[in-house]
Design a protein around this motif. Structure first.
Motif, PDB file in Angstrom:
ATOM      1  N   UNK A   1       0.965  -0.919   0.019  1.00 60.65           N
ATOM      2  CA  UNK A   1       0.010  -0.174   0.048  1.00 60.65           C
ATOM      3  C   UNK A   1       0.742   1.145  -0.062  1.00 60.65           C
ATOM      4  N   UNK A   2       1.928   1.435   0.530  1.00 59.38           N
ATOM      5  CA  UNK A   2       2.937   2.565   0.725  1.00 59.38           C
ATOM      6  C   UNK A   2       3.792   2.401  -0.423  1.00 59.38           C
ATOM      7  N   UNK A   3       3.992   1.414  -1.387  1.00 58.72           N
ATOM      8  CA  UNK A   3       4.856   1.548  -2.233  1.00 58.72           C
ATOM      9  C   UNK A   3       4.391   2.659  -3.484  1.00 58.72           C
ATOM     10  N   UNK A   4       2.778   2.471  -3.704  1.00 59.87           N
ATOM     11  CA  UNK A   4       2.570   3.305  -4.760  1.00 59.87           C
ATOM     12  C   UNK A   4       0.994   3.884  -4.198  1.00 59.87           C
ATOM     13  N   UNK A   5       0.944   5.319  -4.363  1.00 57.99           N
ATOM     14  CA  UNK A   5      -0.335   6.029  -4.005  1.00 57.99           C
ATOM     15  C   UNK A   5      -1.520   5.281  -4.702  1.00 57.99           C
ATOM     16  N   UNK A   6      -2.598   5.173  -3.793  1.00 53.87           N
ATOM     17  CA  UNK A   6      -3.898   4.689  -4.045  1.00 53.87           C
ATOM     18  C   UNK A   6      -4.297   5.329  -5.253  1.00 53.87           C
ATOM     19  N   UNK A   7      -5.112   4.814  -6.087  1.00 55.13           N
ATOM     20  CA  UNK A   7      -5.833   5.436  -7.406  1.00 55.13           C
ATOM     21  C   UNK A   7      -7.433   5.241  -7.260  1.00 55.13           C
TER      22      UNK A   7
ATOM     23  N   UNK B   1      -9.725   7.291 -27.077  1.00 54.89           N
ATOM     24  CA  UNK B   1      -9.052   6.411 -27.762  1.00 54.89           C
ATOM     25  C   UNK B   1      -7.481   6.522 -27.527  1.00 54.89           C
ATOM     26  N   UNK B   2      -6.895   5.683 -26.582  1.00 56.92           N
ATOM     27  CA  UNK B   2      -5.371   5.842 -26.554  1.00 56.92           C
ATOM     28  C   UNK B   2      -4.931   4.325 -26.142  1.00 56.92           C
ATOM     29  N   UNK B   3      -3.627   4.190 -26.536  1.00 54.33           N
ATOM     30  CA  UNK B   3      -2.941   3.007 -26.370  1.00 54.33           C
ATOM     31  C   UNK B   3      -2.382   2.997 -24.790  1.00 54.33           C
ATOM     32  N   UNK B   4      -2.550   1.977 -24.066  1.00 52.83           N
ATOM     33  CA  UNK B   4      -2.129   2.027 -22.998  1.00 52.83           C
ATOM     34  C   UNK B   4      -0.651   2.210 -22.864  1.00 52.83           C
ATOM     35  N   UNK B   5       0.168   1.736 -23.762  1.00 50.69           N
ATOM     36  CA  UNK B   5       1.748   2.038 -23.626  1.00 50.69           C
ATOM     37  C   UNK B   5       1.949   3.440 -23.429  1.00 50.69           C
ATOM     38  N   UNK B   6       1.039   4.073 -24.365  1.00 45.79           N
ATOM     39  CA  UNK B   6       1.283   5.764 -24.227  1.00 45.79           C
ATOM     40  C   UNK B   6       0.782   6.112 -22.764  1.00 45.79           C
ATOM     41  N   UNK B   7      -0.092   5.583 -22.218  1.00 47.59           N
ATOM     42  CA  UNK B   7      -0.645   6.085 -20.933  1.00 47.59           C
ATOM     43  C   UNK B   7       0.346   5.751 -19.967  1.00 47.59           C
ATOM     44  N   UNK B   8       0.818   4.669 -20.019  1.00 53.72           N
ATOM     45  CA  UNK B   8       1.760   4.184 -18.990  1.00 53.72           C
ATOM     46  C   UNK B   8       3.052   5.110 -19.056  1.00 53.72           C
ATOM     47  N   UNK B   9       3.399   5.314 -20.313  1.00 52.34           N
ATOM     48  CA  UNK B   9       4.819   6.336 -20.453  1.00 52.34           C
ATOM     49  C   UNK B   9       4.392   7.673 -19.985  1.00 52.34           C
ATOM     50  N   UNK B  10       3.460   8.223 -20.365  1.00 51.68           N
ATOM     51  CA  UNK B  10       3.117   9.662 -20.112  1.00 51.68           C
ATOM     52  C   UNK B  10       2.150  10.168 -18.926  1.00 51.68           C
ATOM     53  N   UNK B  11       1.679   9.094 -18.398  1.00 51.07           N
ATOM     54  CA  UNK B  11       0.962   9.480 -17.206  1.00 51.07           C
ATOM     55  C   UNK B  11       1.478   8.355 -15.962  1.00 51.07           C
ATOM     56  N   UNK B  12       1.278   7.477 -15.967  1.00 44.86           N
ATOM     57  CA  UNK B  12       1.802   6.269 -14.911  1.00 44.86           C
ATOM     58  C   UNK B  12       3.209   6.676 -14.719  1.00 44.86           C
ATOM     59  N   UNK B  13       4.117   6.584 -15.333  1.00 39.30           N
ATOM     60  CA  UNK B  13       5.485   6.725 -15.032  1.00 39.30           C
ATOM     61  C   UNK B  13       5.781   8.176 -14.535  1.00 39.30           C
ATOM     62  N   UNK B  14       4.991   9.197 -15.139  1.00 43.03           N
ATOM     63  CA  UNK B  14       5.389  10.678 -14.722  1.00 43.03           C
ATOM     64  C   UNK B  14       4.787  10.985 -13.395  1.00 43.03           C
ATOM     65  N   UNK B  15       3.606  10.639 -13.230  1.00 40.43           N
ATOM     66  CA  UNK B  15       2.894  11.158 -12.113  1.00 40.43           C
ATOM     67  C   UNK B  15       2.460  10.160 -10.975  1.00 40.43           C
ATOM     68  N   UNK B  16       2.445   8.862 -11.383  1.00 39.52           N
ATOM     69  CA  UNK B  16       1.753   8.001 -10.286  1.00 39.52           C
ATOM     70  C   UNK B  16       3.141   7.144  -9.542  1.00 39.52           C
ATOM     71  N   UNK B  17       4.165   7.190 -10.158  1.00 40.31           N
ATOM     72  CA  UNK B  17       5.451   6.251  -9.966  1.00 40.31           C
ATOM     73  C   UNK B  17       6.551   7.101  -8.882  1.00 40.31           C
TER      74      UNK B  17
END
Length: 299
Positions: free
Chosen positions: A21-27, A283-299
């Motif tokens: 739970x502490x490794x990643x902020x909940x979503x 319409x978006x690819x998850x690879x784009x979302x992973x790179x531009x959102x998850x990696x930048x703002x959620x990790x």
């Protein structure tokens, strides 16, 4: 001996849960119009991808109502103010969200999550991602660009005739973020949701303070979106007041210049992020979302 093993096992599981739970902020997720919290082809798939990208992350997908069917129906017929209130209670009652959370809104779920950030500051929303949200509302019908412009104008005028009637505002969710640029005063007076959260009726300082507490406000616009009119609403832009052709950006608007929501200051502080994709609505690819959102703002 069995009791000892049980205690060790429980300690191990509890420790893993705490670390996870502490490794990643909940979503927290909120779906769009006509969708629901958990359909496997929509928000269910998003949750699966999130768990792949953020293993073990705690997720809450907002469900308004007792069933998935209720959730879909309420996306059309339960007033957003009530939905936001219920979501606030949901979030407050989840112990795994007590230290804060990140949020992703899809289409109209973006407006609702922004209202949640403004009205429900505890626990604190950290980074907020708006996927095709309509933050200045809409003035058009889905796929209207595919028909004659005069027909679109006629349908708009028909909607304008009833959109701000009290019974319509409380009967249809989409009427609460219908924004008529030809009659801004009527919109401000009649809108029971959007005009309020945009501080267009009066200035609510808590809305400003709570929104500015975000670390990041990310807005994703779909460049060939046929569902949202005008598309620039996804970046907080809209038509210039008094007409429905010329677009003004957020930075050109009075909302920004007067800083009625703190967006100007957030922009200057680097908290606003404007991203765009060439596809249609959602319409978006998850690879784009992973790179531009998850990696930048959620990790």
């Amino acid at each position: 001996m069995q009791l000892l093993y049980s205690r060790v096992y429980l300690f191990f599981i509890s420790s893993c849960l705490v670390v996870t739970c502490e490794k990643f902020t909940p979503v927290v997720l909120w779906h769009g119009m006509g969708d629901a919290c958990c359909f496997p082809f929509s928000l269910g798939a998003v949750q699966k991808h999130l768990n792949d990208s953020l293993p073990g992350v705690h997720m809450l997908s907002i469900k308004i109502g007792n069933t998935v069917v209720d959730d879909v129906e309420n996306s059309y017929f339960m007033h957003p103010n009530k939905q936001v209130q219920l979501a606030c209670e949901m979030i407050k009652s989840d112990p795994l969200l007590r230290k804060g959370y990140n949020a992703i809104g899809f289409s109209q779920g973006s407006q609702f999550l922004r209202a949640l950030a403004q009205r429900c500051p505890v626990p604190r929303m950290k980074s907020f991602v708006s996927v095709g949200g309509q933050h200045q509302g809409v003035y058009g019908i889905p796929n209207c660009l595919s028909v004659d412009h005069r027909t679109c104008d006629y349908i708009r005028r028909m909607l304008n005739h009833a959109a701000y009637f009290s019974w319509m505002q409380h009967a249809l969710v989409q009427a609460t973020y219908w924004h008529d640029p030809l009659n801004e005063e009527l919109y401000k007076e009649g809108s029971t949701f959007l005009a309020d959260i945009n501080n267009e009726k009066s200035i609510n300082q808590s809305y400003i303070d709570n929104l500015m507490a975000l670390k990041n406000f990310v807005m994703i616009k779909f460049e060939t979106d046929t569902m949202v009119q005008p598309i620039e609403s996804e970046w907080f832009g809209f038509y210039e007041p008094g007409q429905a052709k010329k677009i003004q950006t957020l930075q050109e608007s009075e909302l920004y210049k007067q800083d009625r929501l703190g967006l100007k200051q957030m922009d200057q502080e680097g908290k606003l992020h404007f991203l765009s994709l060439p596809g249609n609505h959602q319409q978006f690819e998850w690879s784009w979302f992973d790179k531009n959102i998850i990696d930048k703002y959620f990790k």
